[in-house]
Design a protein around this motif. Structure first.
Motif, PDB file in Angstrom:
ATOM      1  N   GLY A  37       0.667  -1.192  -0.147  1.00 29.39           N
ATOM      2  CA  GLY A  37       0.197  -0.016   0.276  1.00 29.39           C
ATOM      3  C   GLY A  37       0.849   1.154   0.163  1.00 29.39           C
ATOM      4  O   GLY A  37       0.287   2.193  -0.549  1.00 29.39           O
ATOM      5  N   GLN A  60      -9.889   7.079  -7.560  1.00 28.58           N
ATOM      6  CA  GLN A  60     -10.692   6.607  -6.002  1.00 28.58           C
ATOM      7  C   GLN A  60     -11.569   7.798  -5.485  1.00 28.58           C
ATOM      8  O   GLN A  60     -10.806   9.412  -5.803  1.00 28.58           O
ATOM      9  CB  GLN A  60      -9.716   6.122  -5.476  1.00 28.58           C
ATOM     10  CG  GLN A  60      -9.306   4.147  -6.140  1.00 28.58           C
ATOM     11  CD  GLN A  60      -8.137   4.072  -5.177  1.00 28.58           C
ATOM     12  OE1 GLN A  60      -7.856   4.233  -3.910  1.00 28.58           O
ATOM     13  NE2 GLN A  60      -8.340   2.576  -5.705  1.00 28.58           N
ATOM     14  N   THR A  64     -10.732   6.545   0.427  1.00 29.66           N
ATOM     15  CA  THR A  64     -10.122   5.221   0.317  1.00 29.66           C
ATOM     16  C   THR A  64      -8.935   4.740  -0.563  1.00 29.66           C
ATOM     17  O   THR A  64      -8.328   4.075   0.114  1.00 29.66           O
ATOM     18  CB  THR A  64     -11.187   4.861  -1.113  1.00 29.66           C
ATOM     19  OG1 THR A  64     -12.664   4.601  -1.327  1.00 29.66           O
ATOM     20  CG2 THR A  64     -10.491   3.411  -1.745  1.00 29.66           C
ATOM     21  N   ARG A  67      -6.911   4.931   3.102  1.00 37.08           N
ATOM     22  CA  ARG A  67      -7.480   3.690   3.629  1.00 37.08           C
ATOM     23  C   ARG A  67      -6.367   2.499   2.937  1.00 37.08           C
ATOM     24  O   ARG A  67      -5.629   1.451   3.561  1.00 37.08           O
ATOM     25  CB  ARG A  67      -8.740   2.732   3.287  1.00 37.08           C
ATOM     26  CG  ARG A  67      -9.291   1.705   3.960  1.00 37.08           C
ATOM     27  CD  ARG A  67     -11.033   1.488   4.293  1.00 37.08           C
ATOM     28  NE  ARG A  67     -11.730   2.602   2.665  1.00 37.08           N
ATOM     29  CZ  ARG A  67     -11.498   3.199   2.531  1.00 37.08           C
ATOM     30  NH1 ARG A  67     -12.356   3.801   3.564  1.00 37.08           N
ATOM     31  NH2 ARG A  67     -12.895   3.314   1.409  1.00 37.08           N
ATOM     32  N   GLN A  68      -6.265   2.229   1.375  1.00 37.99           N
ATOM     33  CA  GLN A  68      -5.555   1.592   0.650  1.00 37.99           C
ATOM     34  C   GLN A  68      -4.142   1.850   0.756  1.00 37.99           C
ATOM     35  O   GLN A  68      -3.192   0.669   0.445  1.00 37.99           O
ATOM     36  CB  GLN A  68      -5.777   1.631  -0.781  1.00 37.99           C
ATOM     37  CG  GLN A  68      -7.750   1.010  -1.458  1.00 37.99           C
ATOM     38  CD  GLN A  68      -7.533   0.523  -2.517  1.00 37.99           C
ATOM     39  OE1 GLN A  68      -6.060   0.703  -3.605  1.00 37.99           O
ATOM     40  NE2 GLN A  68      -8.707  -0.200  -2.836  1.00 37.99           N
ATOM     41  N   ALA A  71      -3.036  -0.088   3.333  1.00 35.34           N
ATOM     42  CA  ALA A  71      -3.632  -1.308   3.752  1.00 35.34           C
ATOM     43  C   ALA A  71      -2.209  -2.277   3.034  1.00 35.34           C
ATOM     44  O   ALA A  71      -0.885  -2.073   2.832  1.00 35.34           O
ATOM     45  CB  ALA A  71      -4.950  -2.022   2.451  1.00 35.34           C
ATOM     46  N   LEU A  74      -2.232  -3.979  -2.208  1.00 37.23           N
ATOM     47  CA  LEU A  74      -3.160  -3.027  -3.033  1.00 37.23           C
ATOM     48  C   LEU A  74      -4.518  -4.360  -4.225  1.00 37.23           C
ATOM     49  O   LEU A  74      -3.586  -5.351  -4.213  1.00 37.23           O
ATOM     50  CB  LEU A  74      -2.645  -2.314  -3.911  1.00 37.23           C
ATOM     51  CG  LEU A  74      -2.235  -0.787  -2.951  1.00 37.23           C
ATOM     52  CD1 LEU A  74      -1.391  -0.309  -3.842  1.00 37.23           C
ATOM     53  CD2 LEU A  74      -2.872  -0.304  -2.108  1.00 37.23           C
ATOM     54  N   ASP A  75      -5.141  -4.350  -4.605  1.00 36.51           N
ATOM     55  CA  ASP A  75      -6.161  -4.995  -5.296  1.00 36.51           C
ATOM     56  C   ASP A  75      -5.299  -4.994  -7.030  1.00 36.51           C
ATOM     57  O   ASP A  75      -4.379  -4.106  -7.201  1.00 36.51           O
ATOM     58  CB  ASP A  75      -7.382  -4.842  -5.406  1.00 36.51           C
ATOM     59  CG  ASP A  75      -7.451  -3.337  -6.521  1.00 36.51           C
ATOM     60  OD1 ASP A  75      -6.837  -3.558  -7.472  1.00 36.51           O
ATOM     61  OD2 ASP A  75      -8.311  -2.485  -5.413  1.00 36.51           O
ATOM     62  N   THR A  78      -5.816  -1.397  -9.117  1.00 35.60           N
ATOM     63  CA  THR A  78      -4.811  -0.320  -8.215  1.00 35.60           C
ATOM     64  C   THR A  78      -3.416  -0.348  -8.905  1.00 35.60           C
ATOM     65  O   THR A  78      -2.820   0.139  -8.901  1.00 35.60           O
ATOM     66  CB  THR A  78      -5.200  -0.263  -6.922  1.00 35.60           C
ATOM     67  OG1 THR A  78      -6.172   0.100  -7.012  1.00 35.60           O
ATOM     68  CG2 THR A  78      -4.118   0.903  -6.854  1.00 35.60           C
TER      69      THR A  78
END
Length: 144
Positions: A37, A60, A64, A67-68, A71, A74-75, A78
């Motif tokens: 992240g 985003q 968001t 927040r990411q 994290a 990441l997905d 992203t």
């Protein structure tokens, strides 16, 4: 409203490679693994953009994005976008032979882009490719 530029984090073992273009397959694999992240902040600093601008590039909200950024991983979508932005930032600095010149160019309206700035286009994969193509034209002296 928080709009400060991120301070680059310390590199990690999974950090985005700087100065190396990933092959298409490497890009896919790294995207699927997911970036850490905090890499979003590092890439924002390379582009000299605020967290609000980075959130827009990632499609985003700022909340968001924050927040990411905190994290673990990441997905894939992203991560892919961040990897492409990282490659673009590295390539731009190489073409302009200076990161600052490149980031100033990103904010300059271009006739070729209908008086839009390159930064305005980086919120889509097609826009990232278009800006990359323009950098290639500049590098080889065919920019018009």
């Amino acid at each position: 409203m928080h709009t400060s530029t991120y301070i680059p984090p310390q590199p990690t073992a999974n950090a985005v490679p700087v100065g190396n273009r990933l092959s298409a397959l490497q890009l896919i694999d790294r995207s699927r693994q997911g970036l850490v992240g905090t890499e979003a902040g590092h890439i924002a600093s390379l582009l000299a953009i605020t967290d609000k601008e980075m959130a827009r590039l990632l499609n985003q909200s700022v909340a968001t994005f924050h927040r990411q950024a905190k994290a673990g991983r990441l997905d894939a979508a992203t991560s892919e976008r961040l990897l492409l932005l990282n490659q673009l930032a590295t390539y731009g600095a190489t073409v302009f032979q200076d990161q600052g010149k490149f980031t100033r160019w990103l904010r300059r309206p271009l006739r070729l882009l209908g008086e839009r700035t390159p930064l305005d286009l980086l919120d889509s994969l097609t826009g990232i490719q278009l800006v990359d193509d323009i950098l290639g034209r500049i590098e080889y002296g065919v920019f018009s």
